[in-house]
Each structure stands twice: as C-alpha cells, then as structure tokens.
Design a protein around this motif. Sequence first.
Motif, PDB file in Angstrom:
ATOM      1  N   LEU A   1     -30.797  61.977 -66.057  1.00  0.00           N
ATOM      2  CA  LEU A   1     -31.495  62.425 -67.264  1.00  0.00           C
ATOM      3  C   LEU A   1     -31.342  61.413 -68.399  1.00  0.00           C
ATOM      4  CD1 LEU A   1     -33.017  64.908 -68.504  1.00  0.00           C
ATOM      5  CD2 LEU A   1     -30.793  65.644 -69.385  1.00  0.00           C
ATOM      6  N   ILE A   2     -32.466  61.078 -69.019  1.00  0.00           N
ATOM      7  CA  ILE A   2     -32.468  60.218 -70.200  1.00  0.00           C
ATOM      8  C   ILE A   2     -32.463  61.132 -71.425  1.00  0.00           C
ATOM      9  CG2 ILE A   2     -33.737  58.464 -71.505  1.00  0.00           C
ATOM     10  CD1 ILE A   2     -35.059  57.662 -68.821  1.00  0.00           C
ATOM     11  N   VAL A   3     -31.499  60.946 -72.292  1.00  0.00           N
ATOM     12  CA  VAL A   3     -31.381  61.799 -73.474  1.00  0.00           C
ATOM     13  C   VAL A   3     -31.627  60.970 -74.731  1.00  0.00           C
ATOM     14  CG1 VAL A   3     -29.918  63.385 -74.774  1.00  0.00           C
ATOM     15  CG2 VAL A   3     -29.708  63.251 -72.278  1.00  0.00           C
ATOM     16  N   LYS A   4     -32.583  61.417 -75.543  1.00  0.00           N
ATOM     17  CA  LYS A   4     -32.901  60.721 -76.783  1.00  0.00           C
ATOM     18  C   LYS A   4     -32.754  61.676 -77.962  1.00  0.00           C
ATOM     19  CE  LYS A   4     -36.208  57.716 -77.054  1.00  0.00           C
ATOM     20  NZ  LYS A   4     -35.433  56.477 -77.139  1.00  0.00           N
ATOM     21  N   PRO A   5     -32.302  61.162 -79.100  1.00  0.00           N
ATOM     22  CA  PRO A   5     -32.207  62.014 -80.292  1.00  0.00           C
ATOM     23  C   PRO A   5     -33.589  62.293 -80.856  1.00  0.00           C
ATOM     24  CG  PRO A   5     -31.677  59.756 -80.859  1.00  0.00           C
ATOM     25  CD  PRO A   5     -31.840  59.778 -79.361  1.00  0.00           C
ATOM     26  N   PRO A   6     -33.753  63.381 -81.589  1.00  0.00           N
ATOM     27  CA  PRO A   6     -35.065  63.715 -82.138  1.00  0.00           C
ATOM     28  C   PRO A   6     -35.468  62.784 -83.273  1.00  0.00           C
ATOM     29  CG  PRO A   6     -33.434  65.250 -82.936  1.00  0.00           C
ATOM     30  CD  PRO A   6     -32.737  64.383 -81.932  1.00  0.00           C
ATOM     31  N   ASN A   7     -36.756  62.594 -83.412  1.00  0.00           N
ATOM     32  CA  ASN A   7     -37.309  61.799 -84.503  1.00  0.00           C
ATOM     33  C   ASN A   7     -38.367  62.668 -85.191  1.00  0.00           C
ATOM     34  OD1 ASN A   7     -38.838  60.005 -86.135  1.00  0.00           O
ATOM     35  ND2 ASN A   7     -38.258  58.265 -84.849  1.00  0.00           N
ATOM     36  N   PHE A   8     -37.925  63.502 -86.130  1.00  0.00           N
ATOM     37  CA  PHE A   8     -38.813  64.496 -86.704  1.00  0.00           C
ATOM     38  C   PHE A   8     -39.939  63.889 -87.540  1.00  0.00           C
ATOM     39  CE2 PHE A   8     -34.875  66.949 -85.949  1.00  0.00           C
ATOM     40  CZ  PHE A   8     -35.406  67.916 -85.113  1.00  0.00           C
ATOM     41  N   ASP A   9     -39.707  62.768 -88.178  1.00  0.00           N
ATOM     42  CA  ASP A   9     -40.783  62.105 -88.914  1.00  0.00           C
ATOM     43  C   ASP A   9     -41.911  61.705 -87.959  1.00  0.00           C
ATOM     44  OD1 ASP A   9     -39.512  62.358 -91.327  1.00  0.00           O
ATOM     45  OD2 ASP A   9     -38.534  60.386 -91.226  1.00  0.00           O
ATOM     46  N   ARG A  10     -41.522  61.199 -86.807  1.00  0.00           N
ATOM     47  CA  ARG A  10     -42.508  60.806 -85.793  1.00  0.00           C
ATOM     48  C   ARG A  10     -43.291  62.017 -85.304  1.00  0.00           C
ATOM     49  NH1 ARG A  10     -40.008  57.186 -81.183  1.00  0.00           N
ATOM     50  NH2 ARG A  10     -40.084  55.681 -82.898  1.00  0.00           N
ATOM     51  N   TYR A  11     -42.600  63.145 -85.091  1.00  0.00           N
ATOM     52  CA  TYR A  11     -43.265  64.341 -84.585  1.00  0.00           C
ATOM     53  C   TYR A  11     -44.225  64.919 -85.622  1.00  0.00           C
ATOM     54  CZ  TYR A  11     -39.244  63.904 -81.464  1.00  0.00           C
ATOM     55  OH  TYR A  11     -38.290  63.429 -80.604  1.00  0.00           O
ATOM     56  N   ARG A  12     -43.814  64.885 -86.891  1.00  0.00           N
ATOM     57  CA  ARG A  12     -44.707  65.397 -87.938  1.00  0.00           C
ATOM     58  C   ARG A  12     -45.957  64.532 -88.070  1.00  0.00           C
ATOM     59  NH1 ARG A  12     -39.707  67.142 -90.447  1.00  0.00           N
ATOM     60  NH2 ARG A  12     -39.291  65.032 -91.209  1.00  0.00           N
ATOM     61  N   THR A  13     -45.796  63.226 -87.936  1.00  0.00           N
ATOM     62  CA  THR A  13     -46.951  62.321 -88.014  1.00  0.00           C
ATOM     63  C   THR A  13     -47.950  62.619 -86.912  1.00  0.00           C
ATOM     64  OG1 THR A  13     -45.624  60.565 -89.020  1.00  0.00           O
ATOM     65  CG2 THR A  13     -47.675  59.906 -87.956  1.00  0.00           C
ATOM     66  N   LEU A  14     -47.469  62.788 -85.688  1.00  0.00           N
ATOM     67  CA  LEU A  14     -48.360  63.086 -84.561  1.00  0.00           C
ATOM     68  C   LEU A  14     -48.956  64.471 -84.687  1.00  0.00           C
ATOM     69  CD1 LEU A  14     -49.107  61.294 -82.060  1.00  0.00           C
ATOM     70  CD2 LEU A  14     -47.192  60.471 -83.418  1.00  0.00           C
ATOM     71  N   SER A  15     -48.200  65.421 -85.223  1.00  0.00           N
ATOM     72  CA  SER A  15     -48.719  66.768 -85.418  1.00  0.00           C
ATOM     73  C   SER A  15     -49.912  66.750 -86.371  1.00  0.00           C
ATOM     74  CB  SER A  15     -47.622  67.679 -85.969  1.00  0.00           C
ATOM     75  OG  SER A  15     -48.134  68.970 -86.244  1.00  0.00           O
ATOM     76  N   GLN A  16     -49.785  65.987 -87.454  1.00  0.00           N
ATOM     77  CA  GLN A  16     -50.893  65.875 -88.406  1.00  0.00           C
ATOM     78  C   GLN A  16     -52.121  65.270 -87.742  1.00  0.00           C
ATOM     79  OE1 GLN A  16     -49.916  63.630 -91.909  1.00  0.00           O
ATOM     80  NE2 GLN A  16     -51.789  64.171 -92.976  1.00  0.00           N
ATOM     81  N   ALA A  17     -51.911  64.278 -86.889  1.00  0.00           N
ATOM     82  CA  ALA A  17     -53.030  63.650 -86.181  1.00  0.00           C
ATOM     83  C   ALA A  17     -53.705  64.647 -85.235  1.00  0.00           C
ATOM     84  CB  ALA A  17     -52.534  62.430 -85.403  1.00  0.00           C
ATOM     85  N   ILE A  18     -52.906  65.484 -84.590  1.00  0.00           N
ATOM     86  CA  ILE A  18     -53.461  66.498 -83.687  1.00  0.00           C
ATOM     87  C   ILE A  18     -54.384  67.437 -84.446  1.00  0.00           C
ATOM     88  CG2 ILE A  18     -52.881  68.555 -82.323  1.00  0.00           C
ATOM     89  CD1 ILE A  18     -50.233  67.037 -81.601  1.00  0.00           C
ATOM     90  N   PHE A  19     -53.895  67.982 -85.562  1.00  0.00           N
ATOM     91  CA  PHE A  19     -54.692  68.958 -86.299  1.00  0.00           C
ATOM     92  C   PHE A  19     -55.891  68.322 -86.999  1.00  0.00           C
ATOM     93  CE2 PHE A  19     -50.757  71.407 -85.765  1.00  0.00           C
ATOM     94  CZ  PHE A  19     -51.312  72.572 -85.250  1.00  0.00           C
TER      95      PHE A  19
END
Length: 396
Positions: free
Chosen positions: A78-96
């Motif tokens: 298993l590859i474990v990475k820490p969360p990057n919430f700024d990145r997730y919010r940016t992509l979420s905005q692009a989705i909507f």
Amino acid sequence: MKRYYPKNGRVILHVDMNSFYASVEMAYDPSLKGKPLAIAGDPKQRKGIVVTCSYEARKFGVKTTMPIWEAKKRCPELIVKPPNFDRYRTLSQAIFNILREYTHLVEPVSIDEGYMDITESYEWGTPIEIAEDIQKRLQNELDLPSSIGIAPNKFLAKMASNMKKPMGITILRKRDVPVRLWPLPVEEMHGVGEKTAAKLRTIGIQTIGDLAKANDIQLRSLLGIIGVRLRERANGRDDRKVDPESVNERKSIGNSMTLPQDAESEEELSEVTHKLAEKVSSRLKERGLLTTHLSVMIRFRNRHTITRSKKLDSPTDSVGDIQRISRALVLEHWNGTPVRLLGITAQDLVEKEEAYKQLDLFTYQKEAKIEPLLETMEKLKEKFGSQIIQKGFPRS
C-alpha cells in the motif's frame, strides 16, 4: 429532444466522484494509477486513519477509517500519501464549473458529489447522453472518474449512482423500486446507518421493502418524523428540490432561557445548559439535521452579553455532545458574575442523510491516540483467539 423528458416530473442527476482524494492524487501523479493507494494522516509514523483509498487497495480489504497500521498489514504494498486539501478544493471547483455548464440548478452536497436538475436541459441531448458527456468530460479534462445516477428525484438518483462503481451510469425509475431496491438489506438504503438499521430490526424490518410497507405510527414511535420520511423514500418518493443556494444557506437552530433567578453557581449553569441542549437536540432531530458548529450566549446581571462558539470535529444531533460542548464553553467564559440569560445555537447545519465524518488533520491526531490500544488488542486476538477481548459494560 424534449420528448425524452417528462411532461410533469423532473430529471435529476447525482454525480459522485469515485475515490475522490485518491483519484486526484493519481491525476497529479499518473505513476500512482493502477496501484493500491490510500490517503491518510501522518503516514511516516503509521498514525492516522484512511480517508479514502483506490479500488486496487479495496481489493485487499482496505477501508475508509481503517488505521494505517491495519491497512498496511492487509496490503503490504500500500502506498500512503498525506491529504492535500487545497488540491482537492481546486479540483472540486473545477468539477462543479463543468456541471454548471449544463444547468444552473446544481446543488453541491460535499466536496466530491452533487445533484443536478436537467429537466430543462434538453438542448444538450437525452438524459443518458448528458450523463455520458459529463462523465467523459470529467475523465478527459480533469482525469477524474465518476459514477452518475439518473432518476426522477434526489433519493433515487443517489441510490442509482451507488449501483455501479467506478465509472457507472445507472437509470432508476419509480417503477423499478420494488424490483431493484426492495430486496436490498435496509442498511444499504441511503439515509439508514448502522444504528438506525439496528433499531428497525427490532420491529422486524430487514429489507428496504419491509420499510416501504411498515406502519407509520410504529415508525414515528421508533424514529420520530425521520421514520416516516424514510418510509416515503423507500417507496421512491422524494419531493426535495435541487437547491443551488443550499450550500450557502446554513440556517441555525437555537434556544435561549431568561432565568427566573440569576444563576450564581456552576451547578445552576450546568442544569440550564442541559435543558437548552435537550431542546436544541430535539429540534435538530425533528428536522433531520446535524450541527457542525455550536455557539453559546451569556448575558450577565449587568446586561453585558457575550457569545462564544466552537467548530465540531464531526456533525451531531446528540444531546450529550451539545450539552458537553456548550457547558464547557459557558464555564470557560463565565467570569463569576451572576448570569441572567443563557442560549445555545446550533449552526452550519447539514442534512443527516448527507452528513459524513469530517476527517481532517485534527481528526487524525485524535484517532491516532487510540491506535496503540487497537494494535495491542489485535496482537492479543491473534495469539489467544478473537474471544480473548470482549466489550465491557459498567456494573449497575
């Protein structure tokens, strides 16, 4: 194209991103694709819990909220990475932003899912063509997979989007409900958690079909108005509109009490706080809402008034949670001056059906505290058998 749309009803899409956080990381680093990946807190110290994981990781039994040490045990690669919430919010905005190209009636539910009312969007094609176009664009433009449900209302659209993952498109009509939904275990119904399912089983409700045919009076006695609402949903009925402003309109529920005599002790303040918490909790449950932010108002004998608030780690409607947090706020900011009025307000409300545990970095730290205990228990069970440790109950 208008002939493919109902004359009186609506066409609702529920767009749900697949393993969103993990998919975003794969979009930014394509070398992660096809590998077992988990997003979790503090991976170097094996602390924290899994927020989400790729479908490759799920094949090994890795699940959301699982401690990292257990996930690693089940999937050594298993590859474990820490969360990057700024990145997730940016992509979420692009989705909507993409979703709003098809209709202004888009209601975000969370960072990675939302409803669309496409009843008047027939210039884009048939409902299935619109869903296919959205799914392809999300994949091609953002490199993010999604599943989409198509239905005449929000509940059925949500159920439909869960039926085929990843990259599924499912149509669910009201006439399909008896065949496709009623045979399912009741806990698979959106809005029914483990605790609610356990309560329903005490009155013989095992499946969604059982719930659909249940007695309203019995359900109201067991679950309040929520029970009646769930019965309606189990029959495929849901008149909630897609509301683009709901994400910005977080109403509050509060109660205050002017005291017959000014409170001058911690015991008196605690008693009043408990009464207020009971009222706020009851009103939240009646409306099927949870609070994520509590505030208290304290008015002293000299009429000086202060308000203090606290963000919650997880949404709640529990009288115990509300009383405990509110009491702590009151006692922390009480200066000893007699109190004339107390108030508690539940803010930033979310629907119980849509609420989910907010797993952020602060939650990781809290969850990590119990991991050494969990790991020790796991080792004991391996050595002496699963029955070596049982849940304890306080003596009366």
